[in-house]
Motif scaffolding. Sequence first.
Motif, short mmCIF file in Angstrom:
data_model
loop_
_atom_site.label_atom_id
_atom_site.label_comp_id
_atom_site.label_asym_id
_atom_site.label_seq_id
_atom_site.Cartn_x
_atom_site.Cartn_y
_atom_site.Cartn_z
N SER A 204 -137.55 -32.26 -66.26
CA SER A 204 -137.29 -31.50 -67.50
C SER A 204 -137.45 -30.02 -67.18
O SER A 204 -138.39 -29.61 -66.51
CB SER A 204 -138.26 -31.91 -68.61
N HIS B 15 -136.91 -25.83 -68.70
CA HIS B 15 -136.69 -24.92 -69.82
C HIS B 15 -136.37 -23.54 -69.26
O HIS B 15 -136.75 -23.21 -68.13
CB HIS B 15 -137.91 -24.87 -70.75
N PHE B 16 -135.67 -22.77 -70.04
CA PHE B 16 -135.21 -21.47 -69.58
C PHE B 16 -135.95 -20.36 -70.34
O PHE B 16 -136.25 -20.50 -71.53
CB PHE B 16 -133.70 -21.34 -69.81
N GLU B 17 -136.24 -19.30 -69.63
CA GLU B 17 -136.89 -18.13 -70.21
C GLU B 17 -135.99 -16.91 -70.00
O GLU B 17 -135.28 -16.82 -68.99
CB GLU B 17 -138.25 -17.89 -69.56
#
Length: 811
Positions: free
Chosen positions: A710, A712-714
């Motif tokens: 999994s 996530h993008f920042e």
Amino acid sequence: MQVSIKWLKDYIDFDWSAEELADRFTMAGVPVENVIRADEGLDKVVTGRIERLEKHPDSDHLQICQMNVGEKELIQIITGAQNVAEGQVVPVAMVGAHLPNGLHIKKGKLRGLPSNGMLCSAGELHLDLTKLTEEEKDGIYILPADTPVGVPAKDVLGLDDVVLEFELTANRGDCFSVLGLVREIAVLTGNKPKWPAIACNEDDAAKAADMISIGIEARDLCDRFSTRVIKNVKIGPSPEWMQQRLEGAGIRAINNVVDVTNFVMIELGQPMHAYDYDEITGHTLTARLAKEGENLHTLDDSSRLAKGTELVIADAEHPAGLAGIMGGLETEVTEKTTTVVLEAASFNGPSIRRTARACGLHSEASGRFERGVDVTNTPRALDRACQLLQDMGACTVTQGIVDCYPEPKQPVTIDYTTDEINRRLGTEIPGEEMVKILTELGFTVEAKGEETYHVTVPSWRNDCTYMEDLSEEVARIYGFDKIASTTPFGRMVQGKQSAKQNFVDKIKHTLASLGMTEELSFAFTSTDLFDKLLVPADSPLRQAIPILNPLTDEAPLVRTCLLTSIMENAVRNFSRKNNDIKLFDVAPVFLPHALPLTELPEERLMVAGLITGRREEVGWNQGNEMVDFFDMKGIVEELFRVLGISKYTVEAGEHFAMHPGKTALFKKGREVIAAVGELHPQAAVNFGIKQKVYLFEMDLEVLMKYTGKSFHFESLPKYPATARDLAIVVDESVASADIERVIAKNGGKHFKGVTLFDVYTGEHVAKGKKSLAFNLQFQSKDKTLTDDEADAAFKNILQAVEKHFDAELRA
């Protein structure tokens, strides 16, 4: 399997041409590969008598023949043959003939005189020269004086036959016989076969049981073993009709006894063998396993040492033949033989196939045993052989058959319903028609209820055991062309690769992008490779599965370690002067739960790589630096970055194939996810390698377990990072990875990362110490960090490393 049309017509009448019969056979699931005509090229070759013969006026070697070829007038043919005389009957190729040797006969002139044809030799007619005398081989072929004139030469020469060459599937062992093919013709034509009446006259007072003793020791490899004894044997040629039938089946005639055994094999599908009774030690024959190292001396005059897995027929002292494949030379029937033991048996097909392959001996007999023979047929085959020899006046037959049949075969029974078969075939065939088809094929069908039937399978159909087999029988005789073609229907599912396949592709793509080349290797290995690679004697990797029929003696085991394959390919490259190598492989190893195998082994995908030689390709603008440990470590780290494997540790470790002290283990917790290191010096010597080689090895299942699942993008940071350099002096035994872990743990909430950029030992550093310099990064998402905030975090880190590693800040 090949057989002549004449032989088939001995047992059943039909009007189809050879081509039509071949087509009917093929459509019924008994494929015919070729139709071979013995009379090819003989359409315009007839018999002719030389009525007048005179010398050519302009030649001292040519002769003018006035030939009677059954026409109103004589025809003139000029020949150079010197073995012809008036009154002889010879084969004559008429104008327009295309002979088997490619010669096209035309009208012509020889020394000014017309010639309308050609007198033929045996070679020009493609006759079997091995059956002719030296006189018949040379010059024009002379026919018997009473041969009728003007008839087709093929009829006189016995070439009016057609041979069908079958390409039978392995399950149709019953069709490896003339009688099996006749059964098929009977069903296809509706004609009644004329089965041969088999009965022999036991006209000798001696009892076979008093003369020969037989037995079966290897009961799992021999179901039945039967013999008859014949006396007063007269060895000689077999009748011409039998020789022709055997020739049509591709078998060379030898003598009457051997020819009869071959004839019965082709006719009934039951291989047989004949032994010289006087050469059988102890007058006993036993079907048993060969003893390891025992000499197997076969009819081809070859000797082999037994491995102990071969089934043999042995007398009281030694093997008398390889069971089901070839007889022994010592018990061969010769011109001196007067008493013969005829043997017919049923052997285990896989055993015969393995032995035939291992010995490089494939025979007509072994081909039939491999596919399965009718175990109930052995007494009938013996009687048929004795009957044929008696008809030739070649023997007398002793009383009785000596038969060893420990566990009689029980009939196979199958239940089916009309609806079951119709649903499977997509047809609406009436139940009565199915019963008719199966009955004609030899099955016994009993009605059990409405459209429900109980079938007893005939003994010769070893391939029928389920309802699905019966449906195939119905379909092929009913006619595949009568079954409507329908488009398959059902829920459509998009085909796609599994997660594991995608993972493997990602690994291959990444390693290839890093300059490595994928190798493809066989999954075979050897004890010698284990030794060279220093696999410990007690390692489970040495418990490799032996291959029953290895491709080569150098690789008799299934591999348990992928490094053996990659090292083998590296050595192959070195031997060809290719010293700059970057190889990787993603392939399975096979780990048995126990030996010998009682269940399928565990198949585990492994990833392995090897680099050696120059870092860059040879070029004027490239250096000659050699790859080192850190090149391989960098490859592994980049692979882990792509796979999303993070927060691992790297520490010194051990691997049997790698250099002690130059081996790193990548770990997640306590589990090793990769081993990287230099090839062990002793292993390099074992493989004959004189340069540094670096390896890695990983388990694909372990990699999948820790890959990032999994993400996530920042957004990119808005505020600048602040850096601090930390140079400390610690003991040489302290690992930089341990220091980095302490730094990360004590760096605070704004800590972003640490990089080791310098390692120094020497002047200004105490002995037994080393200087390590780290670059520390601090960054906030919300603001620009002040120097005080960065200094506070730096101070906290310094205190931690001083406490844990007794470190000193280096000025």
